[in-house]
Design an enzyme around this catalytic site. Structure first.
Site, short mmCIF file in Angstrom:
data_model
loop_
_atom_site.label_atom_id
_atom_site.label_comp_id
_atom_site.label_asym_id
_atom_site.label_seq_id
_atom_site.Cartn_x
_atom_site.Cartn_y
_atom_site.Cartn_z
N LYS A 53 55.39 39.24 43.93
CA LYS A 53 54.10 39.69 43.38
C LYS A 53 54.01 41.22 43.46
CE LYS A 53 52.09 35.27 44.59
NZ LYS A 53 51.37 34.44 45.58
N GLN A 97 48.20 35.16 51.21
CA GLN A 97 49.27 34.20 50.90
C GLN A 97 49.09 32.92 51.73
OE1 GLN A 97 51.63 34.63 48.45
NE2 GLN A 97 52.21 32.51 48.87
N ASP A 120 42.77 35.23 43.37
CA ASP A 120 43.42 33.92 43.39
C ASP A 120 42.46 32.84 42.86
OD1 ASP A 120 46.05 33.52 44.00
OD2 ASP A 120 45.79 33.61 46.18
#
Ligand code: NAP
Length: 293
Positions: A53, A97, A120
């Site tokens: 990412k 994460q 997200d």
């Protein structure tokens, strides 16, 4: 034989659009979008995802700031870092994460992320808006968002289609079902307690598999002419492979490609799309921040 959905090319297209928009934002407003990643612990797969990412951010001109906390970080330390990033005007998106180490309260961490930085799309307010008719979330969860773009770019008709989602997780199956419903598909969600999975799949024009079980869905379970999006990523032993394993999806590709009209491969389609949509969400977060200035 099914047409292979070219996820790499579609992901590249999304990335190119983001790169152009980032350059325009810098030129017109002197503003660079910023994404903060938070990695707790040293899980190698998570570290690889975060690196990938960050690398994509760099390629597109997005500033990426990585934070790594030790595996035994406390709830207060993780939430403290999120609070610091929430308050930082140079950070537009915060990516924690997952999965977090088991001793941490994942829900509390995700709830602590500023709604406008929830790139997200996992904050309950964003998921709630996604679920409600006539409402729109600020951000759509990246994996299902990417799957919707794959369907759109492949020209798959969702309106009136029978869609079967296998898996009901908060990060893939559930938001995927909401998105397909918003796109006027008739949606069935299957899960581990579903009695006759094959009977559901045989009605499906669109199948999205998000189970985490190697090759579980076989060609004989599918309706001829369906479109298959395989989200699963599973390791299977392979003595011939360099690492001793290879990655496969939840759908048995060999038998499914003989029945489906379009299908994704694993790896290389949903993974790159997920990262591309994260970049798009980060750009969107920067646009929201700029609009408030
Ligand atoms: P998860 O949270 O473990 O959810 C798995 C789902 O599958 C659950 O809803 C479970 O049902 C269902 N399931 C389990 N066994 C089943 C069975 N026999 N029949 C039907 N349904 C069954 O997993 P996830 O986070 O959604 O991830 C799913 C897969 O996608 C994993 O392989 C993951 O690595 C992959 N993934 C890929 C990406 C990407 O970017 N490519 C992103 C996210 C996830 P219950 O709810 O009843 O337990």
């Amino acid at each position: 034989m099914a047409n292979l959905i070219d996820g790499k090319a579609i992901a590249q297209e999304v990335q190119d659009e983001v790169k152009t928009a980032v350059a325009k934002m810098q030129a017109e407003h002197g503003y660079t979008p910023g994404l903060a990643t938070v990695l707790v612990g040293e899980d190698p797969a998570s570290a690889t995802y975060v690196r990938s990412k960050q690398r994509t951010c760099e390629k597109l001109g997005i500033r990426s700031v990585g934070h790594t906390l030790p595996a035994d970080a406390t709830q207060e330390e993780v939430e403290g870092l999120v609070a610091q990033l929430n308050a930082d005007p140079t950070i537009n998106g915060i990516l924690v994460q997952l999965p977090l180490p088991k001793h941490l309260d994942e829900e509390a961490v995700l709830n602590a992320i500023d709604l406008g930085k929830d790139v997200d799309g996992f904050h309950p307010v964003n998921i709630g808006r996604l679920a409600m008719k006539g409402r729109n979330p600020l951000f759509i969860p990246c994996t299902p968002y990417g799957c919707m773009v794959l369907l759109e770019k492949t020209g798959v008709q969702t309106k009136g289609a029978e869609a079967v989602i296998v898996g009901r997780s908060n990060i893939v199956g559930l938001p995927m079902a909401m998105l397909l419903q918003k796109a006027d598909a008739t949606v069935t969600i299957c899960h581990s307690r579903t009695k006759d999975l094959k009977a559901h799949l045989q009605r499906a024009d669109i199948v999205v598999a998000a189970i985490g079980w190697a090759n579980m869905i076989t060609g004989d379970m599918l309706k001829p002419g369906c479109t298959v999006i395989d989200v699963g990523i599973n390791r299977v032993d392979d003595a011939a492979a360099k690492n001793g394993y290879r990655l496969v999806g939840d759908v048995d590709f060999v038998s499914a490609e003989e029945v489906a009209v379009s299908i994704t491969t694993v790896p290389g389609v949903v993974g790159p799309m997920t990262i591309a949509m994260l970049m798009k969400n980060t750009l969107h977060a920067a646009e929201l921040a700029l609009a408030k200035k």
